[in-house]
Design a protein around this motif. Structure first.
Motif, PDB file in Angstrom:
ATOM      1  N   ASN A 116       0.884  -1.172   0.000  1.00  0.00           N
ATOM      2  CA  ASN A 116       0.000   0.000   0.000  1.00  0.00           C
ATOM      3  C   ASN A 116       0.916   1.215   0.000  1.00  0.00           C
ATOM      4  OD1 ASN A 116      -1.418   2.276   0.928  1.00  0.00           O
ATOM      5  ND2 ASN A 116      -2.940   0.995   1.970  1.00  0.00           N
ATOM      6  N   THR A 117       1.048   1.840  -1.162  1.00  0.00           N
ATOM      7  CA  THR A 117       2.085   2.875  -1.299  1.00  0.00           C
ATOM      8  C   THR A 117       1.848   4.064  -0.361  1.00  0.00           C
ATOM      9  OG1 THR A 117       0.904   3.766  -3.203  1.00  0.00           O
ATOM     10  CG2 THR A 117       2.765   2.299  -3.662  1.00  0.00           C
ATOM     11  N   ASP A 118       0.582   4.515  -0.233  1.00  0.00           N
ATOM     12  CA  ASP A 118       0.327   5.686   0.629  1.00  0.00           C
ATOM     13  C   ASP A 118       0.718   5.395   2.071  1.00  0.00           C
ATOM     14  OD1 ASP A 118      -0.514   7.100  -1.514  1.00  0.00           O
ATOM     15  OD2 ASP A 118      -2.669   6.894  -1.122  1.00  0.00           O
ATOM     16  N   LYS A 119       0.318   4.177   2.525  1.00  0.00           N
ATOM     17  CA  LYS A 119       0.647   3.787   3.900  1.00  0.00           C
ATOM     18  C   LYS A 119       2.172   3.655   4.061  1.00  0.00           C
ATOM     19  CE  LYS A 119      -0.589   0.133   7.108  1.00  0.00           C
ATOM     20  NZ  LYS A 119      -0.073  -1.188   6.766  1.00  0.00           N
ATOM     21  N   PHE A 120       2.799   3.059   3.075  1.00  0.00           N
ATOM     22  CA  PHE A 120       4.261   2.875   3.116  1.00  0.00           C
ATOM     23  C   PHE A 120       4.970   4.228   3.207  1.00  0.00           C
ATOM     24  CE2 PHE A 120       8.442   2.550   1.124  1.00  0.00           C
ATOM     25  CZ  PHE A 120       8.977   1.419   1.705  1.00  0.00           C
ATOM     26  N   ILE A 121       4.545   5.163   2.354  1.00  0.00           N
ATOM     27  CA  ILE A 121       5.171   6.502   2.341  1.00  0.00           C
ATOM     28  C   ILE A 121       4.984   7.177   3.700  1.00  0.00           C
ATOM     29  CG2 ILE A 121       5.010   8.822   1.315  1.00  0.00           C
ATOM     30  CD1 ILE A 121       4.166   7.287  -1.339  1.00  0.00           C
ATOM     31  N   GLU A 122       3.745   7.109   4.218  1.00  0.00           N
ATOM     32  CA  GLU A 122       3.439   7.746   5.507  1.00  0.00           C
ATOM     33  C   GLU A 122       4.327   7.171   6.619  1.00  0.00           C
ATOM     34  OE1 GLU A 122      -0.814   7.562   6.452  1.00  0.00           O
ATOM     35  OE2 GLU A 122      -0.269   7.966   8.560  1.00  0.00           O
ATOM     36  N   GLU A 123       4.413   5.842   6.658  1.00  0.00           N
ATOM     37  CA  GLU A 123       5.236   5.173   7.672  1.00  0.00           C
ATOM     38  C   GLU A 123       6.704   5.560   7.585  1.00  0.00           C
ATOM     39  OE1 GLU A 123       2.921   0.887   8.001  1.00  0.00           O
ATOM     40  OE2 GLU A 123       5.064   0.911   7.516  1.00  0.00           O
ATOM     41  N   LYS A 124       7.224   5.542   6.364  1.00  0.00           N
ATOM     42  CA  LYS A 124       8.658   5.810   6.180  1.00  0.00           C
ATOM     43  C   LYS A 124       8.988   7.273   6.493  1.00  0.00           C
ATOM     44  CE  LYS A 124       9.646   1.682   5.431  1.00  0.00           C
ATOM     45  NZ  LYS A 124      10.411   0.953   6.472  1.00  0.00           N
ATOM     46  N   VAL A 125       8.078   8.172   6.110  1.00  0.00           N
ATOM     47  CA  VAL A 125       8.294   9.590   6.404  1.00  0.00           C
ATOM     48  C   VAL A 125       8.329   9.795   7.923  1.00  0.00           C
ATOM     49  CG1 VAL A 125       7.188  11.884   6.287  1.00  0.00           C
ATOM     50  CG2 VAL A 125       7.392  10.478   4.226  1.00  0.00           C
ATOM     51  N   LYS A 126       7.362   9.142   8.623  1.00  0.00           N
ATOM     52  CA  LYS A 126       7.322   9.221  10.093  1.00  0.00           C
ATOM     53  C   LYS A 126       8.605   8.663  10.698  1.00  0.00           C
ATOM     54  CE  LYS A 126       2.583   8.889  11.664  1.00  0.00           C
ATOM     55  NZ  LYS A 126       1.548   7.872  11.896  1.00  0.00           N
ATOM     56  N   GLU A 127       9.018   7.511  10.195  1.00  0.00           N
ATOM     57  CA  GLU A 127      10.210   6.836  10.702  1.00  0.00           C
ATOM     58  C   GLU A 127      11.454   7.725  10.564  1.00  0.00           C
ATOM     59  OE1 GLU A 127      10.098   2.578   9.466  1.00  0.00           O
ATOM     60  OE2 GLU A 127      12.262   2.862   9.137  1.00  0.00           O
ATOM     61  N   ILE A 128      11.600   8.298   9.396  1.00  0.00           N
ATOM     62  CA  ILE A 128      12.755   9.176   9.145  1.00  0.00           C
ATOM     63  C   ILE A 128      12.703  10.379  10.095  1.00  0.00           C
ATOM     64  CG2 ILE A 128      13.871  10.711   7.456  1.00  0.00           C
ATOM     65  CD1 ILE A 128      12.749   8.747   5.252  1.00  0.00           C
ATOM     66  N   SER A 129      11.499  10.987  10.209  1.00  0.00           N
ATOM     67  CA  SER A 129      11.328  12.147  11.096  1.00  0.00           C
ATOM     68  C   SER A 129      11.708  11.810  12.528  1.00  0.00           C
ATOM     69  CB  SER A 129       9.866  12.613  11.097  1.00  0.00           C
ATOM     70  OG  SER A 129       9.550  13.196   9.874  1.00  0.00           O
ATOM     71  N   SER A 130      11.215  10.654  12.984  1.00  0.00           N
ATOM     72  CA  SER A 130      11.429  10.339  14.398  1.00  0.00           C
ATOM     73  C   SER A 130      12.889   9.984  14.669  1.00  0.00           C
ATOM     74  CB  SER A 130      10.479   9.218  14.854  1.00  0.00           C
ATOM     75  OG  SER A 130      11.049   7.961  14.589  1.00  0.00           O
ATOM     76  N   ILE A 131      13.573   9.347  13.727  1.00  0.00           N
ATOM     77  CA  ILE A 131      14.987   9.005  13.947  1.00  0.00           C
ATOM     78  C   ILE A 131      15.872  10.253  13.870  1.00  0.00           C
ATOM     79  CG2 ILE A 131      16.987   7.733  13.036  1.00  0.00           C
ATOM     80  CD1 ILE A 131      15.047   5.514  12.167  1.00  0.00           C
ATOM     81  N   VAL A 132      15.660  11.061  12.848  1.00  0.00           N
ATOM     82  CA  VAL A 132      16.529  12.226  12.629  1.00  0.00           C
ATOM     83  C   VAL A 132      16.192  13.344  13.625  1.00  0.00           C
ATOM     84  CG1 VAL A 132      17.243  13.985  10.939  1.00  0.00           C
ATOM     85  CG2 VAL A 132      16.832  11.623  10.204  1.00  0.00           C
ATOM     86  N   GLY A 133      14.929  13.354  14.118  1.00  0.00           N
ATOM     87  CA  GLY A 133      14.510  14.386  15.085  1.00  0.00           C
ATOM     88  C   GLY A 133      14.665  15.769  14.474  1.00  0.00           C
ATOM     89  N   ASP A 134      15.305  16.703  15.189  1.00  0.00           N
ATOM     90  CA  ASP A 134      15.515  18.021  14.583  1.00  0.00           C
ATOM     91  C   ASP A 134      16.934  18.152  14.029  1.00  0.00           C
ATOM     92  OD1 ASP A 134      16.837  18.125  16.943  1.00  0.00           O
ATOM     93  OD2 ASP A 134      15.711  19.804  17.798  1.00  0.00           O
ATOM     94  N   GLY A 135      17.576  16.990  13.820  1.00  0.00           N
ATOM     95  CA  GLY A 135      18.918  16.987  13.237  1.00  0.00           C
ATOM     96  C   GLY A 135      18.876  17.139  11.722  1.00  0.00           C
TER      97      GLY A 135
END
Lengths: 322, 322
Positions: B13-32
């Motif tokens: 499910n591309t929309d779900k995949f994109i949403e998840e990955k964007v969240k994942e990247i945001s949460s790992i990188v934080g404000d870095g």
């Protein structure tokens, strides 16, 4: 350089030509002995027949097994001439040739090593042993042209290059076919009763299979290209192509077998449509035929993971790769 | 070795995949800050879009001009992303790469030289300069498979090989596409609004044109294969082939031009029919097309006297030659 008067195939009276050449050989050799090397090619086969007609048993014909012939070739040729009443002696010189070829990768140096081994070592020895002072040789006009043009160094055109074989190698060379081109030689071959397997034989290079490996001609690499050559001659025999060949490359390419990486060899296939070898085009083989060939190569030839087909025209390609 | 849970394209499910990955990247990188290298391939293009969605300007995207890209490629890619609102900076690192490649002929050592130059020299420098601690990378599952199988050493699968990039190179690698295969990535690419020229882009190897020369990748040899690549991409664009390429061989072959011998280069053409690159067959091009290709190669590419077409299947061949 000697200017040679070309005799074109269409102007060639084969009976008259044979008569003249037989007389010429007889008168030069007198009651001496001559020697010649038979490779099984149409040129050396015709020379053998002319020499045999002129000199009978005073012509000693040798088949030099240099280790770089095709599968079963020495025996086939000797058997064929036996049927024509001509005795041919096989000389096993494999070690001498492979020793001379060891470490050599440059095509010119390879030819030179074969030439030197052939004339100085192997033939020199035979000549000294036999006492013959005359060497009959199948040089044709195209050999002379290509050598003087510097395209390829043929191994039998010393005089045209200003080399005196009597001084250099100790014998005089007679070249009864030097006014002819290949089509003329084929006509003479038929007229001296050679079978079609000889007079319509596909061209095969002087340096034999060593011209079919790029890089060093070791016994192992010659064995590989010999197997590939057997496959191609089997599969393409039914085509009307002028010439076909398999070439073992030195470059290695990546392959995979059973899911594992295998850094292996590549075989190049060439198959030419041509009238007289001066210009040529790749034969338009079907992909069924090409894929079968490729499949046999990667299955039956050790270490081969990749097969190509040459799609260039001559020129700028040549028929042979090196 | 980490076990990766594959997500098959048909279950994606591309929309779900994109949403998840964007969240994942945001949460790992934080404000870095994060950094990534865009090659223009579908993998790195998707990663760029996901990173841009997650981090906006806190993602620094670089196009490393390593000197081994195709004709006009750097500018084309940067222009395309500019239209999508993503700023990409070109880094000219040609000298570093050619210096690292000098004298190397072994394919594995070539890959290693490119990897080391890319991560340690060029990227290391950029990371230190930017202060970014995160590297986004387009590793897909097939890269992991092929590396662990030892078929090819991909340049972006350190963790699967037990190498800690944080210790080795000073940054943490995020691989948002590592559960996908190429078909899944293409679906995501379309869903993040990348143009068809990206999501249906023909596969192109990480080591770029250095994977298309057998032997040393000098500036001169890369230039030769770049010209050959332009010709093949022009002539075969209309085929529906999975992938096509031109390869410059190291082996030299005899040719002739204007009646004179020319010991020149050979170009091998490969054109594959395939669904997913796991197995492939040579595309059955017409001889008209092949002869036109060969003719353009010997006319337009300096030093080329011979052209072949690969007729092997994968396996045992691979798509790329090295």
């Amino acid at each position: 350089m000697i200017k040679i008067a070309e005799v074109k195939a269409q102007d060639l009276n084969t009976d008259k030509f044979i008569e003249e050449k037989v007389k010429e050989i007889s008168s030069i050799v007198g009651d001496g002995e001559a020697i010649n090397a038979l490779s099984g090619g149409v040129d050396s086969s015709v020379v053998t027949m002319l020499g045999h007609k002129a000199l009978g048993n005073r012509l000693k014909t040798y088949f030099i097994d240099n280790g770089i012939m095709r599968e079963g070739e020495p025996k086939e040729i000797v058997d064929l001439f036996k049927k024509l009443g001509v005795h041919v002696e096989i000389i096993n010189a494999q070690d001498e040739f492979f020793k001379a070829l060891a470490g050599i990768t440059d095509p010119e140096e390879k030819r030179e090593a074969i030439t030197q081994t052939f004339y100085k070592d192997v033939f020199g020895k035979l000549v000294r042993k036999s006492g013959a002072k005359y060497l009959l040789q199948g040089t044709i006009l195209t050999d002379v042209d290509e050598t003087t043009a510097g395209i390829k160094r043929q191994h039998n055109v010393f005089e045209q290059l200003g080399i005196d074989p009597q001084k250099t190698f100790g014998y005089k060379i007679l070249e009864p076919l030097v006014q002819l081109r290949k089509d003329g030689v084929r006509k003479v071959a038929e007229a001296v009763d050679l079978p079609e397997s000889i007079f319509n034989r596909m061209p095969f290079p002087g340096p034999a299979l060593s011209a079919r490996v790029i890089g060093e001609a070791t016994p192992e690499r010659i064995k590989i290209v010999r197997t590939a050559t057997s496959i191609i001659e089997e599969e393409l025999a039914s085509t009307k192509a002028f010439q076909y060949m398999a070439i073992l490359h030195q470059d290695k390419v990546t392959g995979m077998r059973d899911g594992e990486r295998e850094f292996g060899s590549q075989i190049e296939i060439r198959c030419w449509d041509s009238i007289d070898a001066r210009v040529a085009k790749p034969t338009r083989l079907s992909f069924d035929v090409m894929e079968k060939l490729a499949n046999r190569m990667v299955t039956e030839v050790p270490g081969v993971v990749s097969v190509t087909y040459n799609i260039t025209t001559k020129p700028p390609s040549t028929m042979e790769a090196i």
